[in-house]
Design a protein around this motif. Structure first.
Motif, PDB file in Angstrom:
ATOM      1  N   SER A  96      -0.605   2.244  -3.163  1.00 45.61           N
ATOM      2  CA  SER A  96      -1.933   2.569  -2.627  1.00 45.61           C
ATOM      3  C   SER A  96      -2.883   1.377  -2.677  1.00 45.61           C
ATOM      4  O   SER A  96      -4.106   1.546  -2.595  1.00 45.61           O
ATOM      5  CB  SER A  96      -2.583   3.738  -3.379  1.00 45.61           C
ATOM      6  OG  SER A  96      -1.691   4.796  -3.505  1.00 45.61           O
ATOM      7  N   ARG A 107       0.818  -1.214   0.000  1.00 49.33           N
ATOM      8  CA  ARG A 107       0.000   0.000   0.000  1.00 49.33           C
ATOM      9  C   ARG A 107       0.853   1.266   0.000  1.00 49.33           C
ATOM     10  O   ARG A 107       0.510   2.255  -0.645  1.00 49.33           O
ATOM     11  CB  ARG A 107      -0.930   0.009   1.221  1.00 49.33           C
ATOM     12  CG  ARG A 107      -1.809  -1.232   1.318  1.00 49.33           C
ATOM     13  CD  ARG A 107      -2.895  -1.053   2.375  1.00 49.33           C
ATOM     14  NE  ARG A 107      -4.223  -1.204   1.789  1.00 49.33           N
ATOM     15  CZ  ARG A 107      -4.947  -0.221   1.299  1.00 49.33           C
ATOM     16  NH1 ARG A 107      -4.492   1.013   1.354  1.00 49.33           N
ATOM     17  NH2 ARG A 107      -6.130  -0.449   0.779  1.00 49.33           N
ATOM     18  N   MET A 161      -3.830   4.028  -8.284  1.00 51.01           N
ATOM     19  CA  MET A 161      -3.030   5.257  -8.342  1.00 51.01           C
ATOM     20  C   MET A 161      -3.439   6.093  -9.542  1.00 51.01           C
ATOM     21  O   MET A 161      -3.691   5.559 -10.618  1.00 51.01           O
ATOM     22  CB  MET A 161      -1.540   4.903  -8.554  1.00 51.01           C
ATOM     23  CG  MET A 161      -0.833   4.319  -7.363  1.00 51.01           C
ATOM     24  SD  MET A 161       0.799   3.752  -7.915  1.00 51.01           S
ATOM     25  CE  MET A 161       1.648   5.323  -8.013  1.00 51.01           C
TER      26      MET A 161
END
Ligand SMILES: Nc1ncnc2c1ncn2[C@@H]1O[C@H](COP(=O)(O)OP(=O)(O)O)[C@@H](O)[C@H]1O
Ligand SMILES: [Mg+2]
Lengths: 336, 233
Positions: A147, A143, A152
Motif C-alpha cells: 500500500s 503499492r 498497512m
C-alpha cells in the motif's frame, strides 16, 4: 607443574555473576512497579523505548562483535514489521508466520554477509546505507503489496504465543513483553560471548588475519554474526508492528537507521548492554527536548557530538570509570 | 634428499620494485634453517609469500605435494605455522583465551607445556594489551607453536627481547625442532644465536639468493661478509 586447564564455561559470563543477576532482578522489579503505578502515557513511552532498545541492541551487537557499523538496520527492522503485517493479512498461522519472517531476514542477511564478507569499515557502512534505501524505496513503490506511502494496518490475531492478542497492543502488556525479550537477548549475547564461537568472533574482530593463520575459516562466522544482528532488528520490528498496529515506509527510512546507530554510539560498545542504555538516553532525551524546542534534532545532534568527542566510549565507558572508582575506594578501605 | 617443506622460485614485486626473485629453500624435519640477510633483503617477504599472507610467485610443496595457494587456514590445519615480525595477536583477549583459540584452531593440543616453556604462566589471565612488549612477542610465538605444527616459519621471534632472552628462545627453538621433529625456518639478526642453533643458513641480499651452507662454512665466506657485515666489519 602448572598445567592450567584451558576450558571455559558459561560460569565465566558476567551475566551469571551475582552482580549480573542483581541487575536483572532490579530491572524486573522496576518494570513490575511501573506497570502497577505508571500512567498510560509513561507506560507507552517505556514500551516504545524497550522495543527501540532491541533495535539499538542489534546495531550495537554488530559493532561490538564484528566492528561493523550499519547505516541500514532499518531494513531488517522494517522487514520484520512489514513481514508481520503481511502474514497477518494473508492468514498464515501467526506464530509460524513470524518465525518464517525472522528466518527469512536471517537467510537474506546471511547471504548478504557471504557476498560482502570482504567489506569492512566505510565500504560496509555505505553498502548498508544503499541496501537500506533500496528497501525503503521498494516498500514505498510496491503499492500492490505494501500500500505504499499509505502504510498497512496490522490486524493482530485474538491469540498470539499463548497470550491474548490485545496484550501486545496495551502499554503495560507490551512493556513487559518487550522487556522480557530484551532481557533474554542481552543474556543470550552475554552467554554467546562466553562460548568458544563467541571468543572466535571477538578474535576475528580484533585480528582476522591471525585467526586465519590459526587454522580457522571466518567467512561463515562473519555472515552468521551479520545475520544474527539483522534478525534481532527483525524481532524489534515484529514487536513494533504488533504494538503500533500499523506500519508505513518511514520505519525503513535511513534516518531511523541513523537514530539506532546514534543510540548504539551513545551507549558505547564496552559492554553488551551499552546500546540499551544508549537507546534509553536517546529516547527520553528526545522526548524531553521535543517538549522544549522544535529544533530538538539539532540540540540532540550537538549533544551527541559533545559526547562522542569528550567521551568516546559512551555510557559504558562512564560505567567503567565509575566502577573503577568504586572498587578502588573499596580496596583502599580494605587496605586500612 | 627429500625435504618436508620446499619452496621453489619464490618471488614478489611491489609496484614494479622487485622485493624477491627466484629464491628456493627446502626445510628438513628436526632442523633449524636460518634465513639471514641485511634489512630489506626480502626475508619477511619470503615468509609472507610462502605462508599465503601476500600473493606472489613460485611453488610450495609439503611432503612432496604441491600446496601453492591453498591459503593460511588450510596450511595451518596441515601443520604449517608461522609467527609475525610485527606482533600479530589479540589485544583484548586474555593470553589464556587466545592460546585456547589457537589450540582449537589447530585441532587441539596442549598449551600447558608451552606456557611454562615461554614463561607466560603469570600473565595467563591478563589481556594481551596489558602485558609487556617482550611478553607480547612470546604470545605471538606461542600462537604459532600451539598444536605441534610440523613446519614453523618464524619471522624474527626474538625481536624486542633482551639478548639473554633471545638466546634462551633460540635454545628453546632448537629443542622444539629436535624433540618434536619440526622443520623450522628462523629469521634472526643476532648472529651469535644464528650460528649456535642453525644447521643450515640461507643468505639473501637485495631480494636475491646469495649463498647457502653450514654456518661454519659461511662465517668466513667473503661474499657473505661483504653483503651482510659489510657496513659493520
Ligand atoms: N608492503 C610493501 N610495499 C612495498 N614494498 C615493500 C612492502 N613490504 C616490503 N617491501 C619491500 O620489499 C623489500 C624486502 O622487504 P622485507 O621482506 O621486509 O625485508 P626483510 O624482512 O629482509 O628486512 C624491501 O625493499 C621493502 O622495502
Ligand atoms: Mg623482516
Amino acid at each position: 607443574m602448572a598445567n592450567p586447564s584451558m576450558t571455559h564455561s558459561f560460569r565465566d559470563s558476567p551475566v551469571l555473576r551475582p552482580s549480573g543477576l542483581i541487575v536483572l532482578a532490579l530491572v524486573a522489579a522496576l518494570v513490575a512497579i511501573m506497570t502497577m503505578t505508571g500512567s498510560r502515557i509513561t507506560l507507552s513511552l517505556f514500551a516504545q523505548a524497550a522495543i527501540i532498545s532491541i533495535m539499538a541492541l542489534s546495531v550495537g551487537f554488530l559493532a561490538r562483535t564484528a566492528d561493523l557499523i550499519s547505516f541500514g538496520h532499518a531494513a531488517p527492522f522494517g522487514l520484520g514489521a512489514y513481514g508481520t503485517a503481511l502474514i497477518f493479512r494473508h492468514g498464515i498461522p501467526a506464530e509460524l508466520g513470524i518465525l518464517l519472517v525472522l528466518l527469512a531476514v536471517f537467510a537474506l542477511f546471511f547471504v548478504m554477509g557471504l557476498v560482502v564478507g570482504k567489506l569492512n569499515g566505510i565500504a560496509f557502512s555505505m553498502l548498508t546505507l544503499a541496501l537500506g534505501q533500496f528497501f525503503f524505496v521498494a516498500v514505498s513503490k510496491l503499492r500492490a503489496i505494501t500500500s505504499g506511502a499509505d502504510g498497512m494496518n496490522v490486524s493482530v490475531p485474538s491469540s498470539l504465543f499463548g497470550l491474548p492478542g490485545r496484550t501486545f497492543q496495551t502499554p503495560d502488556g507490551m512493556l513487559v513483553i518487550a522487556s522480557v525479550v530484551l532481557a533474554a537477548l542481552v543474556i543470550a549475547i552475554y552467554l554467546f560471548e562466553a562460548t568458544r564461537t563467541g571468543r572466535l568472533a571477538m578474535g576475528v574482530r580484533e585480528n582476522e588475519e591471525r585467526v586465519l593463520f590459526l587454522g580457522y575459516r571466518t567467512k561463515l562466522l562473519k555472515a552468521a554474526v551479520l545475520a544474527t544482528s539483522a534478525t534481532i532488528a527483525g524481532v524489534s520490528g515484529v514487536l513494533f508492528a504488533l504494538y503500533q498496529g500499523f506500519v508505513s515506509p518511514e520505519i525503513m527510512h535511513w534516518s531511523f537507521s541513523g537514530n539506532a546507530l546514534i543510540m548504539a554510539i551513545l551507549g558505547g560498545s564496552l559492554a553488551v548492554w551499552g546500546p540499551v542504555a544508549g537507546a534509553l538516553v536517546f529516547f527520553f532525551l528526545r522526548e524531553w527536548l521535543s517538549d522544549l524546542t522544535e529544533h530538538w534534532h539539532s540540540v540532540l545532534g550537538a549533544i551527541l557530538i559533545a559526547v562522542t568527542v569528550a567521551w568516546p566510549g559512551g555510557v559504558t565507558a562512564l560505567a567503567k570509570v565509575v566502577r573503577a572508582r568504586l572498587t578502588g575506594r573499596k580496596q583502599g578501605e580494605a587496605g586500612k | 634428499m627429500s625435504f618436508l617443506f620446499r619452496c621453489e622460485d619464490i618471488g614478489k614485486t611491489y609496484g614494479g620494485v622487485v622485493a624477491l626473485k627466484d629464491v628456493s629453500i627446502g626445510l628438513e624435519s628436526g632442523q633449524v634453517h636460518g634465513l639471514i640477510g641485511p634489512n630489506g633483503a626480502g626475508k619477511s617477504t619470503f615468509i609472507d609469500v610462502v605462508s599465503g599472507k601476500t600473493p606472489g610467485l613460485g611453488k610450495v610443496f609439503f611432503e612432496d605435494r604441491e600446496i601453492t595457494g591453498i591459503g593460511p587456514s588450510a596450511m595451518r590445519r596441515m601443520g604449517i605455522s608461522r609467527s609475525f615480525q610485527r606482533t600479530s595477536i589479540f589485544p583484548a583477549l586474555t593470553v589464556r583465551d587466545q592460546l585456547e583459540l589457537a589450540s582449537h584452531g589447530a585441532g587441539g593440543g596442549h598449551t600447558g607445556e608451552l606456557v611454562e616453556m615461554l614463561g607466560l604462566g603469570a600473565v595467563l589471565e591478563t589481556e594481551a594489551e596489558e602485558i609487556s612488549y617482550g611478553q607480547q612477542r612470546l604470545v605471538d610465538l606461542a600462537l604459532a607453536l600451539v598444536g605441534n605444527p610440523r613446519v614453523l616459519l618464524l619471522d624474527e621471534p626474538a625481536a624486542g627481547l633482551s639478548s639473554q632472552e633471545s638466546a634462551a628462545m633460540a635454545v628453546h627453538l632448537e629443542e622444539i625442532a629436535e624433540r618434536w621433529n619440526v622443520a623450522v625456518l628462523l629469521v634472526e639478526h643476532d648472529m651469535d644465536v644464528v650460528f649456535r642453533v642453525c644447521k643450515v643458513l640461507t643468505v639473501l641480499a637485495s631480494g636475491r639468493f646469495l649463498v647457502q651452507g653450514a654456518p661454519a662454512d659461511l662465517r668466513n665466506n667473503p661474499a657473505v661478509i661483504e653483503a651482510y657485515f659489510g657496513s659493520t666489519a
